[in-house]
Design a protein around this motif. Structure first.
Motif, short mmCIF file in Angstrom:
data_model
loop_
_atom_site.label_atom_id
_atom_site.label_comp_id
_atom_site.label_asym_id
_atom_site.label_seq_id
_atom_site.Cartn_x
_atom_site.Cartn_y
_atom_site.Cartn_z
N ALA A 138 0.83 -1.21 0.00
CA ALA A 138 0.00 0.00 0.00
C ALA A 138 0.87 1.26 0.00
O ALA A 138 0.60 2.22 -0.74
N ALA A 139 1.93 1.28 0.80
CA ALA A 139 2.82 2.45 0.86
C ALA A 139 3.56 2.63 -0.46
O ALA A 139 3.70 3.76 -0.97
N TYR A 140 4.04 1.53 -1.03
CA TYR A 140 4.77 1.60 -2.30
C TYR A 140 3.87 2.10 -3.43
O TYR A 140 4.26 2.98 -4.21
N LEU A 141 2.66 1.55 -3.54
CA LEU A 141 1.75 1.95 -4.61
C LEU A 141 1.32 3.41 -4.46
O LEU A 141 1.14 4.12 -5.46
N SER A 142 1.16 3.86 -3.24
CA SER A 142 0.79 5.25 -3.02
C SER A 142 1.89 6.19 -3.50
O SER A 142 1.62 7.21 -4.16
N VAL A 177 -1.80 5.27 -6.11
CA VAL A 177 -2.95 4.44 -5.75
C VAL A 177 -3.45 4.85 -4.37
O VAL A 177 -2.67 5.05 -3.44
N ARG A 178 -4.77 4.97 -4.24
CA ARG A 178 -5.38 5.32 -2.96
C ARG A 178 -5.90 4.06 -2.29
O ARG A 178 -6.89 3.47 -2.74
N CYS A 179 -5.23 3.63 -1.25
CA CYS A 179 -5.69 2.44 -0.56
C CYS A 179 -5.00 2.32 0.79
O CYS A 179 -3.92 2.88 1.00
N GLY A 180 -5.62 1.58 1.69
CA GLY A 180 -4.98 1.16 2.92
C GLY A 180 -4.67 -0.32 2.83
O GLY A 180 -5.11 -1.00 1.90
N GLN A 202 -6.74 4.05 -10.77
CA GLN A 202 -7.38 3.79 -9.48
C GLN A 202 -7.35 5.02 -8.56
O GLN A 202 -8.30 5.25 -7.80
N GLY A 203 -6.27 5.79 -8.61
CA GLY A 203 -6.10 6.89 -7.69
C GLY A 203 -6.60 8.23 -8.17
O GLY A 203 -6.46 9.24 -7.47
N MET A 204 -7.20 8.28 -9.36
CA MET A 204 -7.60 9.56 -9.92
C MET A 204 -8.92 10.07 -9.36
O MET A 204 -9.18 11.28 -9.40
N PHE A 205 -9.76 9.19 -8.86
CA PHE A 205 -11.07 9.58 -8.34
C PHE A 205 -11.31 8.89 -7.00
O PHE A 205 -10.82 7.79 -6.76
N ASP A 206 -12.10 9.53 -6.17
CA ASP A 206 -12.54 8.87 -4.94
C ASP A 206 -13.52 7.75 -5.30
O ASP A 206 -14.43 7.93 -6.10
N ASN A 207 -13.28 6.59 -4.69
CA ASN A 207 -14.19 5.46 -4.86
C ASN A 207 -14.41 5.11 -6.33
O ASN A 207 -15.53 4.82 -6.77
N GLY A 224 9.08 -17.09 -10.29
CA GLY A 224 8.99 -18.27 -9.43
C GLY A 224 8.37 -18.01 -8.07
O GLY A 224 7.97 -18.96 -7.39
N LEU A 225 8.26 -16.75 -7.67
CA LEU A 225 7.65 -16.44 -6.38
C LEU A 225 6.15 -16.69 -6.41
O LEU A 225 5.55 -17.05 -5.40
N ARG A 226 5.50 -16.46 -7.57
CA ARG A 226 4.05 -16.62 -7.73
C ARG A 226 3.29 -15.80 -6.68
O ARG A 226 2.41 -16.30 -5.99
N VAL A 227 3.64 -14.54 -6.57
CA VAL A 227 2.96 -13.64 -5.64
C VAL A 227 2.49 -12.41 -6.41
O VAL A 227 3.28 -11.76 -7.10
N GLY A 228 1.20 -12.11 -6.29
CA GLY A 228 0.62 -10.91 -6.88
C GLY A 228 -0.24 -10.21 -5.85
O GLY A 228 -0.25 -10.58 -4.67
N TYR A 229 -0.98 -9.21 -6.29
CA TYR A 229 -1.85 -8.51 -5.36
C TYR A 229 -3.00 -7.87 -6.12
O TYR A 229 -2.92 -7.59 -7.33
N LEU A 230 -4.06 -7.65 -5.39
CA LEU A 230 -5.29 -7.07 -5.91
C LEU A 230 -5.71 -5.97 -4.95
O LEU A 230 -5.79 -6.21 -3.74
N VAL A 231 -5.94 -4.77 -5.46
CA VAL A 231 -6.41 -3.64 -4.65
C VAL A 231 -7.84 -3.35 -5.06
O VAL A 231 -8.11 -3.07 -6.23
N VAL A 232 -8.76 -3.39 -4.10
CA VAL A 232 -10.18 -3.25 -4.40
C VAL A 232 -10.83 -2.26 -3.44
O VAL A 232 -10.31 -2.00 -2.34
N PRO A 233 -11.98 -1.68 -3.81
CA PRO A 233 -12.73 -0.85 -2.86
C PRO A 233 -13.13 -1.66 -1.63
O PRO A 233 -13.25 -2.89 -1.69
N GLU A 234 -13.33 -0.98 -0.53
CA GLU A 234 -13.60 -1.67 0.74
C GLU A 234 -14.80 -2.61 0.65
O GLU A 234 -14.77 -3.70 1.23
#
Length: 476
Positions: free
Chosen positions: A167-171, A176-179, A305-310, A326-336
């Motif tokens: 979350a800190a890196y994407l911000s 990106v707006r997220c917690g 994602q970060g251009m508008f609220d919600n 080989g790590l096979r790790v991703g992430y998904l950022v979604v509204p609450e």
């Protein structure tokens, strides 16, 4: 010495050796109490690996055929007739060992074929594995693996320090707006896309896809036979103006920061227009930000994602390009409001992502090594991009047209040739690629090659361009 066993045919060597030894013991060709050769000697006599012999010996010991005597070796069981005798009278009729399988489901319309060798130089999506700071990574890994807390279960949503670091890196890097409570760790970006299909799509829902576009997204979002509607590109990016004439859609999948595979970047006005269209039409935008870190001469635009609220945006990313696949790790950022449905889908379809790997990535980010690694890779990939373009211009002028955007890990070579045949031919020469035509929906497609230069060395770049020049003699 064993001299009456012959191994051959198509059955696995371990299976053949097990059958022949067990039959000889049951028939008492090897007498009860007799000593068998050591595994080393047996392997030497038969010309097989010692591991094969040890596996067979262990199986025969477990079934009572053989016994080990400390310091003496392996022996046939002294009372083999009692040990091998079945418990009970056995079946009255022979048991059939071959039978038909139950009916199989119909295969999906778009079948994803596995790549035979996804680690060839020039395979799209493959980073430079040799440039990865493996020693620094291993130090962190060894530090984390000693922690007892990482040996058990954690959370389906993902390791909290990693979610917080993402979350800190994407911000900071993408706006990106997220917690951390909005970040869901997945088993690669492909699982993130599959979870989106599980949660958002109902039968008949239409999905808009860039054309050409990322095949992995089409496979994931179309696997329930939802109609995939191609959206054309304009100037190598999604043609936002064309959306008004395509009707309704539940999802729109796009790669706005570096269109895959054509490489264009959706500008700010287009991004704003896209979000406004999605809000008016009740459509969710799947923003795949797969290699936004590798823009060579300017900072990429902020994420949609970060251009508008919600904003109605489902933001997908992974560490396959920035660290290693080989790590096979991703992430998904979604509204609450979307977090709980996605977590439920992940719980029943895949469960937790490996905890030790998550903890290692978290420390790698928090220690600053992730940012330093990205800076090194950005410079390295820029140098390779420039060299590859230069060699293509010098050796393939008139044969292909490079689509050169100053970003990413691949280069598209457009041209009028059989791209499927040429891609297969390149593979026989030790070079990866994908046909550009395979990224299109429908029968109208541009031909070319998608070449992932990030994984290639300077020598391999030179060799591949020379190989391509000879290949065009047959395929142009």
């Amino acid at each position: 010495m064993i001299n009456d066993i012959r191994l051959g045919g198509t059955a696995p060597l371990q299976q053949q050796l097990y059958q022949q030894l067990s039959q000889r013991i049951l028939n008492q060709r090897y007498r009860p109490g007799s000593r068998l050769p050591s595994s080393r000697q047996m392997a030497q006599d038969l010309g097989v690996s010692r591991n094969t012999v040890n596996a067979v010996y262990d199986q025969l010991k477990a079934e009572g055929f053989l016994q080990s005597r400390a310091g003496k070796g392996v022996f046939v069981h002294e009372d083999i007739t009692a040990v091998a005798k079945p418990a009970g009278p056995g079946p009255k009729h022979p048991i059939r060992t071959t039978m038909a399988l139950p009916p199989l489901p119909s295969p999906p319309v778009n079948t994803l074929r596995t790549v035979e060798d996804a680690n060839l130089p020039f395979q799209p999506g493959l980073p430079d594995l040799d440039a990865f700071p493996i020693r620094s990574w291993n130090r962190i890994l060894h530090h984390q693996e000693s922690r007892r807390a990482l040996r058990g279960y954690d959370s389906v949503q993902g390791y909290l320090p990693l979610r917080r670091a993402i979350a800190a890196y994407l911000s900071a890097s993408r706006g990106v707006r997220c917690g951390e409570h909005q970040v869901i760790i997945t088993n690669g970006a492909q699982q993130a896309l599959s979870l989106i299909a599980d949660v958002f799509l109902k039968p008949g829902d239409r999905v808009f896809c860039e054309n050409p576009g990322y095949r992995g997204a089409r496979y994931a979002l179309g696997r329930y036979r939802n109609p995939l509607v191609p959206v054309p590109l304009k100037n190598q990016v999604l043609d936002v103006e064309s959306l008004t004439g395509l009707g309704p859609a539940r999802l729109l999948s796009c790669t706005p920061t570096h269109q895959y595979p054509m490489g264009g970047v959706l500008d700010l006005s287009q991004r704003m227009a896209l979000v406004q269209w999605a809000q008016r039409n009740g459509c969710w935008i799947v923003e795949d930000d797969y290699d936004s870190e590798f823009h060579f001469y300017h900072k990429p635009f902020a994420a949609i994602q970060g251009m508008f609220d919600n904003a109605p945006v489902l933001y997908v990313g992974s560490f396959s390009k920035t660290l290693m696949p080989g790590l096979r790790v991703g992430y998904l950022v979604v509204p609450e409001a979307v977090v709980e449905p996605v977590l439920w889908a992940k719980q029943i379809s895949g469960g937790e992502t490996p905890l030790l790997t998550q903890a290692t990535i978290a420390e790698f980010i928090e220690s600053g090594q992730f940012s330093r690694h990205l800076r090194r890779m950005r410079q390295l990939y820029r140098d390779k991009w420039q060299l590859f373009q230069q060699r293509v211009a010098e050796e393939l002028n008139g044969l292909v047209q490079p689509v050169a955007e100053s970003a990413g890990m691949h280069l598209v070579l457009e041209g009028d040739f059989d791209d499927l045949a040429l891609s297969q031919w390149l593979k026989t020469r030790g070079f990866g690629s994908t046909p550009l035509s395979a990224h299109y929906i429908g029968n109208t497609a541009q031909t070319g090659l998608v070449m992932g230069f990030a994984s290639a060395s300077e020598r391999q770049i030179e060799e591949c361009v020379a190989t391509l020049r000879s290949g065009f003699t047959d395929y142009c």
